[in-house]
Design a protein around this motif. Structure first.
Motif, PDB file in Angstrom:
ATOM      1  N   ILE A 233       6.046  -2.481  19.922  1.00  0.00           N
ATOM      2  CA  ILE A 233       6.448  -2.764  18.543  1.00  0.00           C
ATOM      3  C   ILE A 233       5.278  -2.381  17.636  1.00  0.00           C
ATOM      4  CG2 ILE A 233       7.149  -4.528  16.889  1.00  0.00           C
ATOM      5  CD1 ILE A 233       8.251  -6.155  19.226  1.00  0.00           C
ATOM      6  N   ALA A 234       5.536  -1.607  16.608  1.00  0.00           N
ATOM      7  CA  ALA A 234       4.468  -1.144  15.708  1.00  0.00           C
ATOM      8  C   ALA A 234       4.671  -1.678  14.296  1.00  0.00           C
ATOM      9  CB  ALA A 234       4.435   0.388  15.678  1.00  0.00           C
ATOM     10  N   ASP A 235       3.577  -2.026  13.654  1.00  0.00           N
ATOM     11  CA  ASP A 235       3.543  -2.268  12.200  1.00  0.00           C
ATOM     12  C   ASP A 235       4.562  -3.313  11.749  1.00  0.00           C
ATOM     13  OD1 ASP A 235       1.581  -0.056  11.210  1.00  0.00           O
ATOM     14  OD2 ASP A 235       2.919   0.966  12.607  1.00  0.00           O
ATOM     15  N   VAL A 236       4.417  -4.523  12.279  1.00  0.00           N
ATOM     16  CA  VAL A 236       5.290  -5.616  11.835  1.00  0.00           C
ATOM     17  C   VAL A 236       4.882  -6.091  10.443  1.00  0.00           C
ATOM     18  CG1 VAL A 236       6.235  -7.873  12.436  1.00  0.00           C
ATOM     19  CG2 VAL A 236       5.550  -6.298  14.258  1.00  0.00           C
ATOM     20  N   HIS A 237       3.590  -6.125  10.184  1.00  0.00           N
ATOM     21  CA  HIS A 237       3.051  -6.559   8.881  1.00  0.00           C
ATOM     22  C   HIS A 237       3.541  -7.957   8.509  1.00  0.00           C
ATOM     23  CE1 HIS A 237       0.926  -2.892   7.485  1.00  0.00           C
ATOM     24  NE2 HIS A 237       1.798  -2.257   8.258  1.00  0.00           N
ATOM     25  N   LEU A 238       3.437  -8.877   9.473  1.00  0.00           N
ATOM     26  CA  LEU A 238       3.730 -10.273   9.152  1.00  0.00           C
ATOM     27  C   LEU A 238       2.828 -10.730   8.009  1.00  0.00           C
ATOM     28  CD1 LEU A 238       3.980 -11.748  12.764  1.00  0.00           C
ATOM     29  CD2 LEU A 238       5.877 -11.315  11.192  1.00  0.00           C
ATOM     30  N   GLY A 239       3.357 -11.588   7.170  1.00  0.00           N
ATOM     31  CA  GLY A 239       2.606 -12.086   6.022  1.00  0.00           C
ATOM     32  C   GLY A 239       2.793 -11.286   4.760  1.00  0.00           C
ATOM     33  N   LYS A 240       3.360 -10.096   4.886  1.00  0.00           N
ATOM     34  CA  LYS A 240       3.505  -9.257   3.693  1.00  0.00           C
ATOM     35  C   LYS A 240       4.551  -9.825   2.746  1.00  0.00           C
ATOM     36  CE  LYS A 240       3.752  -4.443   2.243  1.00  0.00           C
ATOM     37  NZ  LYS A 240       3.772  -3.023   2.670  1.00  0.00           N
ATOM     38  N   ILE A 241       5.632 -10.365   3.311  1.00  0.00           N
ATOM     39  CA  ILE A 241       6.677 -10.935   2.458  1.00  0.00           C
ATOM     40  C   ILE A 241       6.135 -12.138   1.696  1.00  0.00           C
ATOM     41  CG2 ILE A 241       8.926 -12.076   2.461  1.00  0.00           C
ATOM     42  CD1 ILE A 241       9.679 -10.319   4.855  1.00  0.00           C
ATOM     43  N   SER A 242       5.375 -13.002   2.391  1.00  0.00           N
ATOM     44  CA  SER A 242       4.763 -14.151   1.714  1.00  0.00           C
ATOM     45  C   SER A 242       3.795 -13.693   0.634  1.00  0.00           C
ATOM     46  CB  SER A 242       4.035 -15.027   2.734  1.00  0.00           C
ATOM     47  OG  SER A 242       4.945 -15.596   3.647  1.00  0.00           O
ATOM     48  N   HIS A 243       3.071 -12.595   0.907  1.00  0.00           N
ATOM     49  CA  HIS A 243       2.152 -12.037  -0.089  1.00  0.00           C
ATOM     50  C   HIS A 243       2.915 -11.577  -1.329  1.00  0.00           C
ATOM     51  CE1 HIS A 243      -1.365  -9.836  -1.598  1.00  0.00           C
ATOM     52  NE2 HIS A 243      -0.558  -8.829  -1.824  1.00  0.00           N
ATOM     53  N   PHE A 244       4.040 -10.896  -1.127  1.00  0.00           N
ATOM     54  CA  PHE A 244       4.855 -10.442  -2.255  1.00  0.00           C
ATOM     55  C   PHE A 244       5.358 -11.627  -3.073  1.00  0.00           C
ATOM     56  CE2 PHE A 244       6.346  -6.137  -0.298  1.00  0.00           C
ATOM     57  CZ  PHE A 244       5.138  -5.576  -0.652  1.00  0.00           C
ATOM     58  N   ARG A 245       5.870 -12.642  -2.378  1.00  0.00           N
ATOM     59  CA  ARG A 245       6.427 -13.807  -3.079  1.00  0.00           C
ATOM     60  C   ARG A 245       5.334 -14.537  -3.874  1.00  0.00           C
ATOM     61  NH1 ARG A 245      11.120 -16.105  -2.102  1.00  0.00           N
ATOM     62  NH2 ARG A 245      10.207 -18.205  -2.155  1.00  0.00           N
ATOM     63  N   LYS A 246       4.136 -14.623  -3.275  1.00  0.00           N
ATOM     64  CA  LYS A 246       3.032 -15.299  -3.958  1.00  0.00           C
ATOM     65  C   LYS A 246       2.700 -14.613  -5.268  1.00  0.00           C
ATOM     66  CE  LYS A 246      -1.815 -16.634  -3.267  1.00  0.00           C
ATOM     67  NZ  LYS A 246      -2.961 -16.620  -2.314  1.00  0.00           N
ATOM     68  N   HIS A 247       2.875 -13.287  -5.309  1.00  0.00           N
ATOM     69  CA  HIS A 247       2.529 -12.534  -6.512  1.00  0.00           C
ATOM     70  C   HIS A 247       3.756 -12.231  -7.386  1.00  0.00           C
ATOM     71  CE1 HIS A 247      -1.111 -11.976  -4.097  1.00  0.00           C
ATOM     72  NE2 HIS A 247      -1.725 -11.783  -5.246  1.00  0.00           N
ATOM     73  N   GLY A 248       4.829 -12.999  -7.172  1.00  0.00           N
ATOM     74  CA  GLY A 248       5.954 -12.970  -8.098  1.00  0.00           C
ATOM     75  C   GLY A 248       7.077 -12.016  -7.780  1.00  0.00           C
ATOM     76  N   SER A 249       7.028 -11.306  -6.640  1.00  0.00           N
ATOM     77  CA  SER A 249       8.118 -10.392  -6.304  1.00  0.00           C
ATOM     78  C   SER A 249       9.354 -11.188  -5.885  1.00  0.00           C
ATOM     79  CB  SER A 249       7.709  -9.455  -5.167  1.00  0.00           C
ATOM     80  OG  SER A 249       6.628  -8.640  -5.569  1.00  0.00           O
ATOM     81  N   ALA A 250      10.516 -10.684  -6.271  1.00  0.00           N
ATOM     82  CA  ALA A 250      11.770 -11.404  -6.017  1.00  0.00           C
ATOM     83  C   ALA A 250      12.286 -11.093  -4.617  1.00  0.00           C
ATOM     84  CB  ALA A 250      12.808 -11.029  -7.074  1.00  0.00           C
TER      85      ALA A 250
END
Length: 211
Positions: free
Chosen positions: A30-47
Motif C-alpha cells: 500500500i503506497a501513500d495513505v497520507h493519514l492525518g491529511k483529512i484532519s489537517h484540511f479540516r483544521k484549516h477550514g476545508s469542508a
C-alpha cells in the motif's frame, strides 16, 4: 474487479483501491495513505466531511479480509505530517491486526520511529525480496524490479468528443511499477506513457489495462 498480472514470472494482483497483493510472498503493498491529511484540511477550514477520516481504515480492513496477508508493507508516506487525532485511530486499528506491519519511510513520514517501534512496526529505507526492490521513491536499477509509490500516478483518458476522464493508475515501466496513492484527497501526477510503458487505470471498482 481485480486484475492479475505477471512480472518477472511472479504473480501480482492489482486492486481497485490502489493496493497490490503479492501471493507468493503473502505481502500486501500500500503506497501513500497520507493519514492525518483529512484532519489537517479540516483544521484549516476545508469542508471535508468528518466521516471521510475513517474511509482509509475501512478500505484497509476490506483488503485484509480479502487477501489475509502475512505482511502489510506501506511504501512510504503512511502519515501526511505530524501527529493528530488520526494517529490514535491508527493505533486502535493496528491493535486489531495479527498481520506483520512494515513501513518504508517516505518523505512525509516525520513521526518519530519510536512511536512505530512501540507498536511493533518495523521501519526500513527500502526492502529487497526475491528480485524486487520495495521503495518509496522510484529507483532505477538494472538487476531488481522496483515496486514504489511517491508519484501518485494518474492518467487522462480522452474521448472522441474532447471529453477527459482523469483516473488514478498503476504505471509500469520496463523495470518498475509505481502504485497509485491509496489515501483520499491526495491528488495525481498525470503520466505520459512511452511505447514500452503500461497503464492500468482504476475506474470505479475495477482495474483495466488502457495502454
Amino acid at each position: 474487479m481485480n486484475l492479475n498480472i505477471r512480472i518477472r514470472n511472479r504473480d501480482f494482483v492489482l486492486h481497485p483501491s490502489g493496493a497490490v497483493y503479492w501471493p507468493e510472498q503473502e505481502i500486501l503493498l500500500i503506497a501513500d495513505v497520507h493519514l492525518g491529511k483529512i484532519s489537517h484540511f479540516r483544521k484549516h477550514g476545508s469542508a471535508v466531511p468528518a466521516n471521510a477520516i475513517a474511509g482509509n481504515f475501512r478500505k484497509m480492513d476490506q483488503l485484509i479480509k480479502e487477501f489475509d496477508p502475512e505482511h502489510i508493507v506501506f511504501l512510504g508516506d503512511l502519515f501526511h505530517s505530524s501527529l493528530n487525532m488520526e494517529w490514535n485511530m491508527f493505533e486502535e486499528w493496528h491493535s486489531t491486526l495479527d498481520n506483520q506491519v512494515h513501513l518504508i519511510a517516505g518523505n512525509h513520514d516525520i513521526i518519530s520511529p519510536l512511536k512505530y517501534e512501540k507498536l511493533g512496526i518495523k521501519l526500513f529505507p527500502e526492502i529487497e525480496a526475491d528480485g524486487f526492490l520495495l521503495s518509496h521513491h522510484p529507483q532505477k536499477t538494472n538487476d531488481l524490479f522496483n515496486l514504489c509509490g511517491h508519484i501518485h500516478p494518474g492518467y487522462k483518458m480522452r474521448g472522441d468528443g474532447k471529453q477527459v476522464l482523469k483516473l488514478s493508475c498503476f504505471f509500469q515501466g520496463p523495470n518498475q511499477l509505481i502504485l497509485p496513492a491509496f489515501g483520499d484527497f491526495t491528488g495525481n501526477y498525470f503520466m505520459e506513457p512511452e511505447e514500452e510503458d503500461r497503464v492500468f487505470a482504476i475506474t470505479g471498482k475495477e482495474v483495466i489495462l488502457v495502454t
